[in-house]
Design an enzyme around this catalytic site. Structure first.
Site, mmCIF file in Angstrom:
data_model
loop_
_atom_site.group_PDB
_atom_site.id
_atom_site.type_symbol
_atom_site.label_atom_id
_atom_site.label_comp_id
_atom_site.label_asym_id
_atom_site.label_seq_id
_atom_site.Cartn_x
_atom_site.Cartn_y
_atom_site.Cartn_z
ATOM 1 N NE ARG A 16 -5.173 -18.789 -7.668
ATOM 2 C CZ ARG A 16 -5.106 -18.719 -8.989
ATOM 3 N NH1 ARG A 16 -5.822 -17.808 -9.648
ATOM 4 N NH2 ARG A 16 -4.370 -19.589 -9.679
ATOM 5 C CG ASP A 17 -7.581 -21.419 -10.880
ATOM 6 O OD1 ASP A 17 -8.297 -20.504 -11.328
ATOM 7 O OD2 ASP A 17 -6.926 -22.174 -11.611
ATOM 8 C CG HIS A 206 -3.358 -25.346 -13.934
ATOM 9 N ND1 HIS A 206 -3.398 -24.795 -12.675
ATOM 10 C CD2 HIS A 206 -4.541 -25.016 -14.519
ATOM 11 C CE1 HIS A 206 -4.560 -24.163 -12.506
ATOM 12 N NE2 HIS A 206 -5.265 -24.294 -13.629
ATOM 13 C CG HIS A 208 -8.823 -24.814 -16.915
ATOM 14 N ND1 HIS A 208 -9.703 -23.900 -16.390
ATOM 15 C CD2 HIS A 208 -7.619 -24.533 -16.343
ATOM 16 C CE1 HIS A 208 -9.068 -23.099 -15.549
ATOM 17 N NE2 HIS A 208 -7.799 -23.464 -15.509
ATOM 18 C CB CYS A 239 -9.105 -17.932 -16.339
ATOM 19 S SG CYS A 239 -8.166 -16.385 -16.399
ATOM 20 C CG ASN A 248 -9.043 -25.210 -12.180
ATOM 21 O OD1 ASN A 248 -8.046 -24.879 -12.789
ATOM 22 N ND2 ASN A 248 -9.743 -24.349 -11.456
#
Length: 299
Positions: A16-17, A206, A208, A239, A248
């Site tokens: 997803r991300d 989370h 990055h 993002c 990430n």
């Protein structure tokens, strides 16, 4: 050495991300092959896709097909920005949903055209209904440390936003350094406060890797009592609504660090790298993270 957990949980966000901002359209078949390979490596929690407008995120246009076809092992999340997304996700068979909001008003407006307060007002009845129906709800907190438009975020603002979600009964908080500006000191301080304030909620970090401090931030979060981490195989992602945000932190590098410290994850790093090798030909740039580079050279 500070007290560290014996085990840690990796929540894989690559499908997803990792892929949402990928300019090269990845086929549903290739995504499913990637997901299956990640599951085969031992990953039990994963963000599969997001039910968002394909106009804004074309890469996620096949969300229904992904959720319907994927092998349901472990906890599989789908990202749902609003009531329409939640309805579509549930119709597709999702059992765990993730909602998201930015601590920063500016980021939130760029992302979903609402202030943070407006987003929370809209999410509250949806979350209460999801919990009433027995679903697992993950709240993703964006710009928890820094915002690309507003700069540093006050820790009190992040904690207060988390508090509202906890009061509504969410099962998990995923707290994000969206643009990768946090330092290990800031990571420790915020997560120490969050773990202390919300001991009964799953707490996930989370990070990055914009400034190559994600692993250091994870180590700091471990010391603060966090044992759940979002990461993306191959370091894929970024993002689309956060200028300057790069990928990430790479799952394979996180797993390697944790294993070297004697912290178990249940993930086979060689099979993880095999999964990355399956998706690499279908993304726009070559993958060159530390452990994956070693794997390719060895292979």
């Amino acid at each position: 050495m500070f007290s560290l957990p014996n085990k840690a949980t990796i929540i894989e966000v690559g499908p997803r991300d990792g892929l949402q901002n990928e300019g090269k359209l990845v086929s549903t078949e290739n995504k499913l092959e990637f997901i299956e390979a990640l599951q085969g490596a031992g990953i039990e929690e994963m963000e599969l896709t997001s039910f968002v407008s394909p106009k804004w995120v074309p890469q996620m246009a096949d969300a229904n097909e992904i959720v319907s076809a994927v092998q349901k092992t472990g906890r599989q999340f789908v990202l749902t920005p609003n009531e329409k997304g939640i309805t579509s996700a549930l119709q597709a068979g999702a059992k765990a949903v993730a909602v998201f909001v930015g601590v920063s008003d500016s980021f939130n407006k760029k992302n979903i055209n609402k202030t943070t307060a407006e987003s929370m007002e809209a999410l509250k009845p949806l979350i209460l209904k999801l919990k009433q129906d027995g679903l697992f709800v993950r709240a993703c907190i964006s710009t928890a440390f820094y915002c690309p438009f507003e700069g540093a975020i006050k820790p009190e603002a992040t904690i207060e936003l988390c508090r509202q979600f906890v009061e509504w009964g969410v099962d998990e908080l995923s707290v994000a350094d969206t643009i990768g500006m946090a330092s290990p000191q800031e990571s420790y301080a915020l997560f120490n406060d969050l773990v202390e304030a919300f001991p009964d909620v799953l707490m996930t970090a989370h990070f990055h890797d914009t400034r190559k401090m994600a692993l250091a931030n994870i180590f700091a979060a471990l010391q603060a009592g966090v044992s759940r981490f979002d990461s993306s195989a191959g370091g894929l992602g970024g993002c689309p609504f956060a200028p300057g945000a790069t990928g990430n932190v790479a799952t394979e590098d996180v797993v390697n660090m944790l294993h070297r410290m004697g912290i178990e994850t249940g993930i086979d790093i060689d099979r993880l790298c095999e999964a990355i090798a399956k998706i690499e030909p279908h993304v726009s740039s070559s993958i060159a993270t530390g452990m994956y580079t070693l794997y390719k050279n060895r292979a």
